[in-house]
Design an enzyme around this catalytic site. Structure first.
Site, PDB file in Angstrom:
ATOM      1  N   ALA A 119       0.792  -1.240  -0.106  1.00 32.22           N
ATOM      2  CA  ALA A 119      -0.174   0.064   0.034  1.00 32.22           C
ATOM      3  C   ALA A 119       0.821   1.299   0.049  1.00 32.22           C
ATOM      4  O   ALA A 119       1.888   1.231   0.579  1.00 32.22           O
ATOM      5  CB  ALA A 119      -1.054  -0.051   1.268  1.00 32.22           C
ATOM      6  N   ILE A 120       0.107   2.293  -0.572  1.00 29.97           N
ATOM      7  CA  ILE A 120       1.096   3.578  -0.371  1.00 29.97           C
ATOM      8  C   ILE A 120      -0.026   4.531   0.418  1.00 29.97           C
ATOM      9  O   ILE A 120      -0.890   4.773  -0.128  1.00 29.97           O
ATOM     10  CB  ILE A 120       1.271   4.146  -1.928  1.00 29.97           C
ATOM     11  CG1 ILE A 120       2.208   3.223  -2.742  1.00 29.97           C
ATOM     12  CG2 ILE A 120       1.611   5.349  -2.056  1.00 29.97           C
ATOM     13  CD1 ILE A 120       2.534   3.566  -3.924  1.00 29.97           C
ATOM     14  N   GLY A 121       0.578   5.394   1.082  1.00 28.29           N
ATOM     15  CA  GLY A 121      -0.098   6.425   1.685  1.00 28.29           C
ATOM     16  C   GLY A 121       0.913   7.741   1.707  1.00 28.29           C
ATOM     17  O   GLY A 121       1.942   7.757   2.087  1.00 28.29           O
ATOM     18  N   GLY A 141       4.480   6.904   3.063  1.00 30.14           N
ATOM     19  CA  GLY A 141       5.254   6.400   2.154  1.00 30.14           C
ATOM     20  C   GLY A 141       4.599   4.914   1.877  1.00 30.14           C
ATOM     21  O   GLY A 141       3.407   4.943   1.537  1.00 30.14           O
ATOM     22  N   ALA A 150       3.729   0.568   2.672  1.00 29.46           N
ATOM     23  CA  ALA A 150       3.795  -0.540   3.522  1.00 29.46           C
ATOM     24  C   ALA A 150       3.554  -1.974   2.694  1.00 29.46           C
ATOM     25  O   ALA A 150       2.554  -2.146   1.999  1.00 29.46           O
ATOM     26  CB  ALA A 150       2.456  -0.309   4.359  1.00 29.46           C
ATOM     27  N   CYS A 162      -7.314   0.464   2.333  1.00 28.43           N
ATOM     28  CA  CYS A 162      -7.074   1.842   1.300  1.00 28.43           C
ATOM     29  C   CYS A 162      -8.345   2.386   1.231  1.00 28.43           C
ATOM     30  O   CYS A 162      -8.525   3.226   0.474  1.00 28.43           O
ATOM     31  CB  CYS A 162      -6.311   1.403   0.223  1.00 28.43           C
ATOM     32  SG  CYS A 162      -4.724   1.091   0.599  1.00 28.43           S
TER      33      CYS A 162
END
Length: 168
Positions: free
Chosen positions: A59-61, A72, A74, A90
Site C-alpha cells: 500500500a501507498i499513503g 510512504g 507498507a 485503503c
C-alpha cells in the site's frame, strides 16, 4: 509483519509531479516482490499500490506539503492477513483481497529477508533521483548561461547605442 518506509524528499529538487513519485514507490515494491519470483504490477488510477493479480501486496499513503513528502509505503512480508478482513484496505469499497510475500510463496518470510531486496530497489530509485537532479542542474546552468548571454548581448547593444548617440 509489514515493511514500512517513509522516504522524505523535497520533490521540488527533482520533479514536481506526485503521480511520478507514487509510480516510483509502486515500482520499488513491484521490484522488491519480483526478487522473490512474484509477478506484481502497479495499481491503476484509483487503486495505487502493488498488486498480484487482484490481491494487494503493498500500500501507498503519501502526504506532500510544500513539495516535501512524508508517509510512504507498507509492503506485506508476513503479516497476519486476517486483520485485513476487518477493514476496507485503503478505503476501497470493493475491498480487495490482501496478500503477502509469505502467502504468495507458501512459506514464512521475515522482514529481514525482504529488507535487502527493498534496499536494493530504493538504491536504484535513489540513483535515478541523482540523475534527475544532475540533469536539472545542467538545464538550470544552461538556462543561466543563455540568460547571461542574452543579458550581456543586451548590455553590449545598449552600450553601442549610447556610444552612437554620444557621437552625434
Amino acid at each position: 509483519g509489514q515493511v514500512v518506509v517513509y522516504p522524505i524528499l523535497h520533490l521540488a529538487d527533482f520533479r514536481r509531479d506526485l503521480r511520478w513519485f507514487v509510480h516510483a514507490l509502486e515500482d520499488v515494491m513491484v521490484e522488491t516482490v519480483a526478487a522473490f519470483g512474484i509477478p506484481a504490477r502497479r495499481g491503476g488510477p484509483s487503486t495505487t499500490g502493488a498488486w498480484v493479480g487482484r490481491r494487494k501486496i503493498g500500500a501507498i499513503g503519501v502526504r506532500v506539503t510544500r513539495w516535501v513528502t512524508s508517509h510512504g509505503i507498507a509492503l506485506n512480508a508476513n503479516p497476519d492477513l486476517s486483520f485485513f478482513k476487518m477493514i476496507a484496505p485503503c478505503g476501497l469499497r470493493d475491498a480487495p483481497d490482501v496478500t503477502s510475500i509469505a502467502a504468495e510463496l507458501g512459506r514464512p518470510v521475515s522482514v529481514d529477508e525482504v529488507l535487502p531486496h527493498l534496499t536494493a530497489a530504493f538504491s536504484r530509485f535513489r540513483r535515478a533521483l541523482s540523475r534527475i537532479r544532475s540533469f536539472a542542474a545542467r538545464c538550470a546552468a544552461s538556462a543561466f548561461s543563455a540568460a547571461a548571454a542574452r543579458s550581456a548581448a543586451a548590455a553590449a547593444s545598449s552600450s553601442a547605442a549610447r556610444s552612437a548617440r554620444s557621437r552625434r
